[in-house]
Design a protein around this motif. Structure first.
Motif, PDB file in Angstrom:
ATOM      1  N   SER A 154      51.889  69.022  -7.099  1.00  0.00           N
ATOM      2  CA  SER A 154      52.189  67.852  -6.272  1.00  0.00           C
ATOM      3  C   SER A 154      53.529  67.236  -6.666  1.00  0.00           C
ATOM      4  CB  SER A 154      51.071  66.807  -6.396  1.00  0.00           C
ATOM      5  OG  SER A 154      51.099  66.159  -7.666  1.00  0.00           O
ATOM      6  N   ALA A 155      53.836  67.275  -7.966  1.00  0.00           N
ATOM      7  CA  ALA A 155      55.133  66.779  -8.413  1.00  0.00           C
ATOM      8  C   ALA A 155      56.251  67.683  -7.914  1.00  0.00           C
ATOM      9  CB  ALA A 155      55.148  66.696  -9.942  1.00  0.00           C
ATOM     10  N   MET A 156      56.013  68.992  -7.923  1.00  0.00           N
ATOM     11  CA  MET A 156      57.004  69.941  -7.436  1.00  0.00           C
ATOM     12  C   MET A 156      57.226  69.776  -5.935  1.00  0.00           C
ATOM     13  SD  MET A 156      57.015  74.076  -7.940  1.00  0.00           S
ATOM     14  CE  MET A 156      56.387  73.873  -9.610  1.00  0.00           C
ATOM     15  N   ALA A 157      56.148  69.449  -5.217  1.00  0.00           N
ATOM     16  CA  ALA A 157      56.263  69.259  -3.768  1.00  0.00           C
ATOM     17  C   ALA A 157      57.163  68.077  -3.428  1.00  0.00           C
ATOM     18  CB  ALA A 157      54.880  69.054  -3.166  1.00  0.00           C
ATOM     19  N   GLY A 158      57.355  67.181  -4.391  1.00  0.00           N
ATOM     20  CA  GLY A 158      58.259  66.061  -4.178  1.00  0.00           C
ATOM     21  C   GLY A 158      59.684  66.497  -3.918  1.00  0.00           C
ATOM     22  N   ALA A 159      60.012  67.740  -4.299  1.00  0.00           N
ATOM     23  CA  ALA A 159      61.365  68.260  -4.087  1.00  0.00           C
ATOM     24  C   ALA A 159      61.699  68.386  -2.607  1.00  0.00           C
ATOM     25  CB  ALA A 159      61.513  69.618  -4.770  1.00  0.00           C
ATOM     26  N   GLY A 210      54.782  60.869  -3.532  1.00  0.00           N
ATOM     27  CA  GLY A 210      54.140  60.894  -4.830  1.00  0.00           C
ATOM     28  C   GLY A 210      55.112  60.733  -5.975  1.00  0.00           C
ATOM     29  N   LEU A 211      54.611  60.970  -7.177  1.00  0.00           N
ATOM     30  CA  LEU A 211      55.410  60.772  -8.380  1.00  0.00           C
ATOM     31  C   LEU A 211      56.577  61.736  -8.461  1.00  0.00           C
ATOM     32  CD1 LEU A 211      52.456  60.192 -10.865  1.00  0.00           C
ATOM     33  CD2 LEU A 211      54.127  58.485 -10.131  1.00  0.00           C
TER      34      LEU A 211
END
Length: 213
Positions: A157-162, A167-168
């Motif tokens: 989910s953090a990687m998807a922020g790219a 999210g965080l």
């Protein structure tokens, strides 16, 4: 900034929570099919077993960041958008499900064949063997594997922020990286550490309780 951190934290929880529910049921379902259709199993179907195993292995072989981009058309079709938390749920779920299915499969295969044979000798139907013997016996291992999967999903989910999933991860990239705001970056890292630690602790406690019963 605290409001932004809180919003990003809630977005991450929503992404991971919804994805986790889907992954739990889909992963266990796939694992049961793999275990019960193998040679000598109660629903032996070798062709289905090989095909399903091949598909699962294919998805597991694709790195998440590549899968994230490759699934953009499907994500747009299912959610109507390619950004935001709902768009992120699609690739996170599709990426985590094959991983958890294999982990759950290992736990199910570790159930003693003697226990299964004893249940069959007592006249248990095949569905009873699955839901009253196989799953309960394997549940500690499944829970342990699911805990690892959820932790991996938080990282995803953090990687998807790219790509603007929210999210965080999105907050860390937009403020911590692009604006060189180290306070935001380290705040996100601290939240993720606490979140992962809390999930791992809860998972370990549940496993210990199930094994002590």
């Amino acid at each position: 900034m605290l409001a932004a951190l809180w919003t990003a934290f809630v977005d991450t929880l929503v992404m991971v929570s919804i994805s986790s529910v889907i992954v739990w049921f889909a992963g266990i379902g796939l694992a049961l099919i793999l275990v019960t259709t193998t040679a000598g199993a109660i629903f032996q179907a070798l062709t289905l077993n090989r095909l399903l195993g091949g598909v699962i292995n294919a998805f597991r072989a694709v790195p998440f960041i590549i899968l994230l981009v490759a699934l953009i058309p499907l994500t747009r079709f299912l959610t109507g958008t390619t950004i935001g938390i709902w768009a992120a749920i699609v690739p996170i779920t599709i990426s985590a499900t094959p991983f958890f299915a294999r982990v759950a499969e290992v736990s199910l295969r570790e159930v003693s064949s003697g226990v299964i044979e004893a249940a069959e000798a007592l006249g248990c139907e095949r569905k009873d063997v699955i839901f009253r013997v196989l799953l309960p016996e394997a549940m500690p291992g499944i829970i342990g594997g699911f805990t690892i999967t959820v932790v991996a999903m938080i990282g995803a989910s953090a990687m998807a922020g790219a790509i603007g999933a929210g999210g965080l991860g999105d907050l860390a990239i937009r403020y911590g990286y692009q604006r060189y705001d180290t306070v935001v970056m380290f705040s996100v890292i601290a939240i993720l550490i606490v979140l992962v630690g809390g999930i791992q602790l809860v998972g370990d406690r549940i496993v210990a309780y199930l094994r002590a019963r």
